[in-house]
Design a protein around this motif. Structure first.
Motif, PDB file in Angstrom:
ATOM      1  N   LYS A 168      30.834  33.358  38.809  1.00  0.00           N
ATOM      2  CA  LYS A 168      31.117  34.814  38.088  1.00  0.00           C
ATOM      3  C   LYS A 168      29.774  35.111  37.408  1.00  0.00           C
ATOM      4  CE  LYS A 168      34.163  36.693  38.859  1.00  0.00           C
ATOM      5  NZ  LYS A 168      34.379  38.032  39.907  1.00  0.00           N
ATOM      6  N   PHE A 191      35.602  37.901  31.468  1.00  0.00           N
ATOM      7  CA  PHE A 191      36.075  37.037  32.416  1.00  0.00           C
ATOM      8  C   PHE A 191      37.531  36.448  31.976  1.00  0.00           C
ATOM      9  CE2 PHE A 191      36.732  32.451  33.310  1.00  0.00           C
ATOM     10  CZ  PHE A 191      36.454  32.456  35.017  1.00  0.00           C
ATOM     11  N   HIS A 220      38.361  41.567  36.236  1.00  0.00           N
ATOM     12  CA  HIS A 220      36.993  41.264  36.832  1.00  0.00           C
ATOM     13  C   HIS A 220      36.296  42.112  37.756  1.00  0.00           C
ATOM     14  CE1 HIS A 220      37.903  36.538  36.628  1.00  0.00           C
ATOM     15  NE2 HIS A 220      37.819  37.167  35.361  1.00  0.00           N
TER      16      HIS A 220
END
Length: 704
Positions: A423, A472, A477
């Motif tokens: 991510k 996060f 997201h």
């Protein structure tokens, strides 16, 4: 005699004379051959003029207010940029109050803007008088700094062309504009007031940016030309953010590095993308940069007016402005900045009582700035942060079903620590090929920074990491949420670059930076965005005509007075992008109760179905089955009967099918046939089919 005044009067006289000569030539000599081109240029210059009026009114009134509060910063650049930010808050708040009182209208809005402009003419004059003494400094600028600003100027010229690009009806990026960023101000302008839009939950978010779009629509006296004004403001916010970033770092690192930070940020593809959209991110990033500037200078520039506590207050005003733009700023801007106020105060060994006072002032001022939007929602829905915290506030327009539906779609999802590296890479490259390599390439060099800047680099690094962790663990997201940290990342990269420029190989590094800014693969994203909007900027047609031609076919049919009268009222089913529709529209977002479900609740016959719609003034029904299916699939709504959380879950499609066959007359459709006999009773079965096998159409029906 003041030499500035002695030179200004002849210059203005010459400029006015030249403009008059051009006008005469265009009116009498060039009209036949260049008439359309001149008319289009005049139309676009008018849009630029209204954008300038809004910004100048904000700059003038904001600096005047800061001076009255004793918070006007000493550097002229800081005074101008913080004054502009404060003034933008004033403009948006006044538009909200005017609209809530039902006093919208071009004349009233222009009078308000002119009054704000007049309020700070003295301060505006100070900035103008400061320009000539600054010119010699520009002439002494190094070749590297000149090249950086030349690159920024090039991208700014390209980004301005994006202002005239109409929203794409079925594009990826323009959906939010057509659903609420532009659609809500368009409804306010049509109603001549700011009202509670019950069926559009997003229109009840803080709307500081949307009020500026509304100001553009009112001053331009056109919904579509006003949208271009709003986009031009966004293009200008990108440049203003770059200037703020350079001024913020000027007291921390050298001029070359601070100017490089501005260029690193401004050539980020997101700036070009947002210059052609009516999203709120450009204003949000501008406020985020001002807030970071205030907190940083409260710590690093203790002897600079207005003093450490004053800089904290300026940061609080900017943080409140950011929260007035978007709820996510509470988590990703307000909370981190408040933490830095406390941490930096304790780090510099300030008395605990002083640190507590600064923190309390920061919270109080930020909430005061955001208060109008909290009050609006409290009055409309009994929930000041509607639709958030729906389980805590009993709102008549919100229920358990909507709250669960909202939480399912906006929850963080999988937050396993193992996913953090992937991510992080996705965020740092800003997803979908929008990577700006230069934004992160020089960050490691920050380890080599001199002691004077090492602490600032550490602060920025920790700040960026904290933003990522908050993003996060507490958001769904969406990469747009974390873009408030782009300027912090650019500043961190610039601090690393400053260390590299001190090397003997610094000259080579300067050429590398320029090559990255102009030739990096991500730059091609900028060029593609600009190329897609260049035709709209240079086309010899008025912006109104460009927008009209860009409306979806169904909207163009609805807007044509030969097809529908001005008294027609259209109910949308499966479509919430109402911006292009110039008729009275009833539509809902995917998280609201669909109007057709609410209006026909308790109805059991086709005739009763028709009577319920007629009582609501509905004359036509616009159906988009593609959008119905996409929303149901995209938000993973259940199609089962056990959990009634889905869109139109439990709706009687069989009854709707009978009603459609008896009382709906197709007047337009895409494709042209098949809409008359569509088996609506099998709709939920069709939703389970693959996209290629699912039948779909867009159609306008007339109630008969």
């Amino acid at each position: 005699m003041n030499p500035f005044r002695s030179r200004l009067a002849p210059a203005l006289t010459a400029l006015a004379s030249a403009a008059l000569c051009l006008w005469i030539a265009s009116s009498f000599l060039l009209q036949e051959r260049f008439g359309p081109v001149l008319a289009a240029a005049t139309d676009r210059l008018g849009i630029a003029a209204w954008s300038a009026l809004i910004l100048l009114a904000a700059l003038s009134s904001g600096t005047r207010l800061l001076r009255a509060l004793g918070l006007k910063p000493a550097p002229h650049a800081a005074a101008a940029l913080f004054g502009l930010g404060t003034g933008l808050i004033l403009v948006s708040t006044l538009l909200l109050l005017l609209g809530a009182a039902g006093f919208l209208g071009k004349v009233r809005v222009v009078i308000v803007l002119m009054a704000l402009l007049a309020a700070g003419l003295w301060d505006l004059g100070i900035f103008l008088r400061a320009l000539p003494p600054a010119m010699p400094g520009l002439r002494r600028m190094s070749w590297f700094r000149a090249a950086l600003w030349a690159g920024v100027a090039l991208f700014f010229a390209m980004n301005l062309t994006r202002s005239f690009a109409p929203p794409t009806a079925y594009g990826t990026h323009d959906y939010d504009d057509l659903e609420y960023h532009l659609a809500a101000p368009a409804q306010y302008r049509a109603a001549e007031k700011v009202f509670f839009i019950r069926d559009n939950v997003y229109a009840n978010f803080p709307q500081a940016a949307e009020m500026l779009y509304l100001a553009g629509m009112e001053t331009a006296d056109s919904t579509w030309r006003g949208a271009a004004v709003g986009k031009m403001l966004n293009a200008l916010f990108g440049l203003l953010t770059a200037l703020a970033l350079a001024a913020m770092l000027r007291g921390v690192t050298g001029k070359e590095a601070s100017d490089a930070a501005a260029a690193l940020f401004y050539t980020w593809p997101g700036v070009t993308l947002y210059s052609g959209l009516a999203h709120v991110e450009p204003l949000l990033i501008f406020f985020a940069t001002l807030a970071l500037w205030g907190v940083l200078w409260s710590w690093r520039r203790k002897l600079t007016r207005p003093g450490p506590r004053g800089w904290v207050l300026l940061a609080a005003i900017a943080a409140g402005g950011a929260m007035s733009v978007k709820y996510t700023a509470v988590l990703l801007l307000f909370a981190p900045m408040l933490a830095w106020v406390v941490v930096l105060g304790l780090w510099t060994r300030r008395p605990t009582a002083e640190v507590a006072r600064r923190a309390a002032l920061f919270v109080a001022v930020a909430l005061l700035v955001m208060a109008p939007w909290l009050l609006r929602n409290a009055l409309n829905t009994r929930n000041p942060v509607y639709p958030l915290m729906g389980s805590l506030f009993a709102s008549p327009n919100w229920d358990t079903v909507k709250d669960v539906r909202w939480m399912r779609a906006h929850s963080p999802g999988d937050t396993s620590p193992a996913l953090i590296p992937a991510k992080a890479i996705e965020v740092l490259t800003f997803d979908q090929g929008n990577a700006s390599l230069a934004l992160i390439l020089f960050v490691p060099l920050g380890l080599l920074a001199r002691r004077r800047t090492r602490c600032v680099a550490l602060l920025l690094a920790v700040h960026a990491a904290a933003l990522f962790l908050l993003y996060f663990y507490f958001t769904q997201h969406n990469e747009r949420f974390i873009e408030v940290g782009v300027t912090a990342l650019a500043a961190l990269s610039a601090l690393g670059l400053a260390a590299g420029l001190a090397w003997p190989e610094g000259r080579l590094l300067r050429w590398v930076v320029l090559a990255l800014l102009l030739l990096c693969p991500s730059r091609w994203m900028n060029y593609q965005y600009v190329q897609s909007s260049l035709e709209a900027a240079v086309l010899p047609a008025a912006v109104e005509s460009v927008y009209a031609a860009s409306a979806p076919p169904g909207m163009r049919f609805i807007n044509d007075p030969e097809n529908l009268s001005s008294s027609a009222r259209v109910l949308f089913l499966g479509e919430a992008r109402t911006f292009y529709c110039r008729r009275d529209v009833v539509a809902a977002t995917v998280f609201d109760t669909q109007p057709i479900e609410r209006l026909t609740r308790g109805v059991h016959t086709p005739d009763g179905f028709r009577e319920a719609l007629t009582r609501a003034g509905i004359t036509h029904l616009y159906v988009d089955t593609f959008e119905l299916a996409r929303l149901q699939r995209s938000y993973r709504f259940s199609l089962g009967k056990r959990e009634p959380w889905g869109m139109l879950d439990g709706f009687d499609w069989a009854l709707f099918g009978e009603f459609a066959r008896q009382h709906l007359k197709p007047v337009w459709s895409q494709p042209a046939s098949g809409v008359e006999t569509f088996p609506w009773e099998r709709w939920e079965e069709f939703l389970r089919l693959p996209d290629r096998e699912r039948p779909g159409f867009r159609a306008l029906y007339e109630l008969k």
